[in-house]
Scaffold this motif. Sequence first.
Motif, PDB file in Angstrom:
ATOM      1  N   UNK A 185       0.847  -1.187   0.000  1.00  0.00           N
ATOM      2  CA  UNK A 185       0.000   0.000   0.000  1.00  0.00           C
ATOM      3  C   UNK A 185       0.877   1.229   0.000  1.00  0.00           C
ATOM      4  N   UNK A 186       0.588   2.167   0.907  1.00  0.00           N
ATOM      5  CA  UNK A 186       1.350   3.415   0.924  1.00  0.00           C
ATOM      6  C   UNK A 186       2.521   3.326   1.888  1.00  0.00           C
ATOM      7  N   UNK A 187       3.717   3.588   1.378  1.00  0.00           N
ATOM      8  CA  UNK A 187       4.909   3.574   2.231  1.00  0.00           C
ATOM      9  C   UNK A 187       5.537   4.958   2.255  1.00  0.00           C
ATOM     10  N   UNK A 188       6.238   5.236   3.324  1.00  0.00           N
ATOM     11  CA  UNK A 188       6.865   6.543   3.490  1.00  0.00           C
ATOM     12  C   UNK A 188       8.365   6.391   3.695  1.00  0.00           C
ATOM     13  N   UNK A 189       9.143   7.233   3.043  1.00  0.00           N
ATOM     14  CA  UNK A 189      10.587   7.278   3.282  1.00  0.00           C
ATOM     15  C   UNK A 189      11.070   8.717   3.169  1.00  0.00           C
ATOM     16  N   UNK A 190      11.456   9.288   4.302  1.00  0.00           N
ATOM     17  CA  UNK A 190      11.998  10.646   4.306  1.00  0.00           C
ATOM     18  C   UNK A 190      13.519  10.552   4.284  1.00  0.00           C
ATOM     19  N   UNK A 191      14.142  11.523   3.652  1.00  0.00           N
ATOM     20  CA  UNK A 191      15.597  11.560   3.585  1.00  0.00           C
ATOM     21  C   UNK A 191      16.097  12.887   4.160  1.00  0.00           C
ATOM     22  N   UNK A 192      17.267  12.809   4.780  1.00  0.00           N
ATOM     23  CA  UNK A 192      17.950  14.014   5.188  1.00  0.00           C
ATOM     24  C   UNK A 192      19.347  13.919   4.594  1.00  0.00           C
TER      25      UNK A 192
END
Length: 195
Positions: A185-192
């Motif tokens: 389904x919906x996955x999240x991946x934030x990057x810094x």
Amino acid sequence: MKRNLVYAVLLTAMLTVGANAGTISGKVAGVAGESVIYVDAVKGKTFPAPAEHPVLSQKSLLFQPHILVVQAGATVDFLNSDKVAHNVFWPSFQQGAKKGPGENLGTWPQGEKRSFKFDQAGVAALLCNVHPEMSAYVVVVPTPYYAVTDAGGNYKIDNVPNGQYNVVGWHEGAKMQTKPVAVSGEANADFSLSK
Ligand SMILES: [Cu+2]
């Protein structure tokens, strides 16, 4: 009755297809300008080379676009749209930590183009030896699952098959970052990202 059964089967099939893929979205912080986010590999799958040739122009003494993302196997057309001659070369081809050899496509006048096939994933930092201020990047990604961030640093990759992946964040001025992401389904991946 028979017709209803057909509809039921079709509907189930459609729902199943939809349920087997999801999205990866998130935000890239720490850098200004475009970042490229892509799925590094899909186990057991290879992706055919795209047939269309993306164009990277030399126009108004700039490479346009500044960052061109293509899938591995793609042929890029380098088109000179200026009245002056331009050259296109890249000193090396960066593949993760490994630096491969670069290319010099030569120098050509207005209206002409040269083509180059990027067989492997990696990054070519383009330069023009006539105009030292010109620079651009061809980011060659290994899968069709990639996105470029918008002005706010947000991105979304659609139609990613459900599964477990490494997702890579690339920015021209920063170190690459890899994150494990589970898509269902919906996955999240934030990057810094940073230097
Ligand atoms: Cu030039």
